[in-house]
Enzyme design. Structure first.
Site, PDB file in Angstrom:
ATOM      1  NE  ARG A   1     -64.545 -29.984  17.795  1.00  0.00           N
ATOM      2  CZ  ARG A   1     -63.337 -29.793  18.349  1.00  0.00           C
ATOM      3  NH1 ARG A   1     -62.505 -28.492  18.088  1.00  0.00           N
ATOM      4  NH2 ARG A   1     -62.744 -30.605  18.983  1.00  0.00           N
TER       5      ARG A   1
ATOM      6  CE1 TYR B   1     -83.694 -29.503  -0.462  1.00  0.00           C
ATOM      7  CE2 TYR B   1     -82.312 -30.712   1.211  1.00  0.00           C
ATOM      8  CZ  TYR B   1     -82.626 -29.575   0.303  1.00  0.00           C
ATOM      9  OH  TYR B   1     -81.979 -28.275   0.211  1.00  0.00           O
TER      10      TYR B   1
ATOM     11  CG  ASP C   1     -85.667 -35.017   6.560  1.00  0.00           C
ATOM     12  OD1 ASP C   1     -86.396 -34.444   7.320  1.00  0.00           O
ATOM     13  OD2 ASP C   1     -84.964 -34.751   5.560  1.00  0.00           O
TER      14      ASP C   1
ATOM     15  CE  LYS D   1     -85.606 -25.894   5.064  1.00  0.00           C
ATOM     16  NZ  LYS D   1     -84.319 -26.623   5.238  1.00  0.00           N
TER      17      LYS D   1
END
Length: 430
Positions: A54, A106, A178, A203
Site C-alpha cells: 500500500r 467532467y 486534469d 484512458k
C-alpha cells in the site's frame, strides 16, 4: 528505479525505455511484476526499501517514475482510479479554503466537488473559465486551488494554462490541471506553470480499456510528499498489476496519440460539413473558438470530439444506433472508437440546470475516436448521418425504403467496403 534518470530524452523515448533493464535478479529486459503484499525485514535496525505494498511497490514506482519524467515533474502518486487521483488532491484543502472550478467539467468531478462542498469540506465556486474577466474573478476570490480541465469534457473548450497559472500564483493558489484528454504526449501543463497534474490513467495512458487507475504528478517535492502520505494514509494507491499494464500501454502512447489525432481531425471535418450537424467541438477545426490557443498550448488534439445534431432525441438515437464501428459506452482513450451521450451518461450526475449552464444539451454526442483505419471510421460516420438524416426528414414508409436502399449499398460485398461506402451514390445521399 529509472534507467533514464537525469537524461534529456524525447517523450517517445521515455515512454518506451522507462523501466527497461532494471531487473537485477535475472536480467529481464522488461521489468517483472512485484505482486507481493509485504517484504522481508533483515532485522529491527534495517528497514527494507519496501515494506508493504500500500505504501510502496517496485512496479508502481516504475510507472510513477515514467509519469514524472513524461510530465516534467518531481514526483508522482499512482492511484486506484482517476476519481481517487482527484480526491487525493483535495486533501490539500481545509474547510476554510476555496477551490474554483470550471462549470463545464467532467460529471464525476462536478459530483465529487459539489458533494464535498455541501458537507463543508471546503468552499467551492463554479466559474465560467472563458469569460473575459476570469483573471479578475480569481484574484477577487483568492482561492487555494484553481482547478483546470483542458480540453474540457465534453465540450472540448481550451483553458490558457499559462495565463491562469500565473494568476493563481499571484494570489498564492495552486493550479491543478486534469490532463486526461491529451496525455503528456498532447500537452505538458507543468511546463506551462501548473503545480499539479492529474490523470485518469484508465484512458489514454493505458489505452486498452482494461484497467481503472489514476495518477497525480507534482511540480514540487513538498506537494508530492504530502500527497504520497495521504495516499498511503487513505489507501488509494494503485495495484501492481494495473501499474504494469499501464506501463506497457505507455510504451505505445506516442504512436497512439498521433493516430487518434489524425482520425479525429478527419471525422471532425466530415461532421462540420454535414447538414445534420449543428456544431462541432474540436480544437483542430479553425472554426473552434480556441483553435489558436490549442495550437500554442498543445502538441496534438488527440481523439476526443463532440457535436450537436439538428433534430430531437430520436435523431440522436437513430444516428447512434446506425453506427457500426463506434460502441455506445462510457470512458474514452482506448484503441477502439466509442460514442457517448453525455447528458444521460457521463454527465448524468449534473442536474438539468447545471447541464444547461455548462452547455450540455440532449442533442450533444461525444466521440472517443480510436485508431482503426481512418477511411472505415469516416465512412461509418457518413452512413450513420445519412440514415439519421433520411429518418429525420422522411419518417414514413418512403423514408424506411430509402434507408433500406442505403443499407443495401453499404452491405454490398461485391465492392471493396471502404470504396463502396464512399461511392457517388452515398456521396449524393450525404
Amino acid at each position: 528505479m529509472s534507467n533514464l534518470a537525469n537524461k534529456d530524452f524525447a517523450a517517445a523515448t521515455i515512454a518506451v525505455q522507462t523501466g527497461l533493464n532494471t531487473d537485477k535478479n535475472h536480467q529481464s529486459v522488461v521489468a517483472p511484476i512485484y505482486m507481493a503484499s509485504n517484504y522481508k525485514f533483515e532485522d529491527l535496525n534495517n528497514r527494507p526499501a519496501y515494506e508493504y505494498s500500500r505504501s510502496g511497490n517496485p512496479t508502481r514506482d516504475l510507472l510513477a517514475n515514467a509519469l514524472t519524467e513524461l510530465e516534467y515533474g518531481v514526483g508522482s502518486v499512482v492511484t486506484s482510479s482517476g476519481m481517487a487521483a482527484i480526491n487525493l488532491v483535495l486533501n490539500l484543502l481545509s474547510k476554510d479554503d476555496v477551490i474554483v472550478a470550471p462549470q463545464d467539467c467532467y460529471g464525476g468531478t462536478y459530483r465529487l466537488f459539489d458533494s464535498f462542498a455541501q458537507r463543508g469540506v471546503f468552499k467551492l465556486v463554479w466559474l465560467d473559465y472563458y469569460a473575459d474577466d476570469i483573471e479578475q474573478q480569481i484574484q477577487k476570490i483568492k482561492p487555494s486551488i484553481v482547478w483546470i480541465e483542458t480540453p474540457s469534457n465534453p465540450l472540448l473548450r481550451i483553458t490558457d494554462i499559462k495565463k491562469l497559472s500565473a494568476t493563481a500564483k499571484s494570489v498564492g493558489a495552486r493550479t491543478v490541471v486534469d490532463n486526461t484528454f491529451l496525455s503528456p504526449i498532447g500537452q505538458t501543463p507543468l511546463k506551462l506553470g501548473a503545480d499539479i497534474v492529474v490523470h485518469s490513467s484508465t484512458k489514454y495512458l493505458n489505452g486498452h480499456s482494461d484497467v481503472v487507475s489514476g495518477a497525480v504528478i507534482c511540480a514540487s517535492a513538498d506537494d508530492h510528499e504530502q500527497l504520497a502520505w495521504w495516499a498511503n494514509n487513505t489507501g488509494v494507491t494503485g495495484s501492481p498489476f494495473d501499474s504494469y499494464l499501464i506501463l506497457r500501454g505507455i510504451r505505445t502512447l506516442p504512436l497512439r496519440i498521433k493516430q487518434h489525432s489524425k482520425n479525429a481531425q478527419s471525422i471532425a471535418e466530415v461532421l462540420d460539413a454535414h447538414e445534420l450537424v449543428k456544431h462541432v467541438n474540436f480544437p483542430g477545426l479553425p472554426s473552434h473558438p480556441d483553435h489558436e490557443l490549442a495550437n500554442r498550448q498543445q502538441n496534438y488534439n488527440a481523439g476526443m470530439l463532440s457535436f450537436e445534431l439538428n433534430g430531437d432525441i430520436n435523431t440522436v438515437n437513430s444516428f447512434i444506433k446506425n453506427l457500426q464501428l463506434f460502441t455506445l459506452a462510457e470512458s474514452l482513450g482506448g484503441t477502439e472508437s466509442l460514442v457517448c451521450h453525455p447528458s444521460t451518461m457521463t454527465h448524468a450526475a449534473m442536474d438539468e440546470e447545471a447541464q444547461l449552464t455548462a452547455g450540455i444539451t440532449t442533442q450533444l454526442v461525444r466521440f472517443s475516436v480510436g485508431i482503426e483505419d481512418k477511411a472505415d471510421l469516416v465512412a461509418d460516420v457518413i452512413q450513420a448521418l445519412s440514415v439519421a438524416n433520411i429518418e429525420k426528414n422522411t419518417p414514413n414508409a418512403a423514408g424506411r425504403s430509402a434507408k433500406a436502399g442505403l443499407k443495401k449499398v453499404l452491405d454490398d460485398d461485391s465492392v471493396d467496403s471502404a470504396a463502396c461506402r464512399l461511392s457517388p451514390a452515398l456521396a449524393a445521399l450525404w
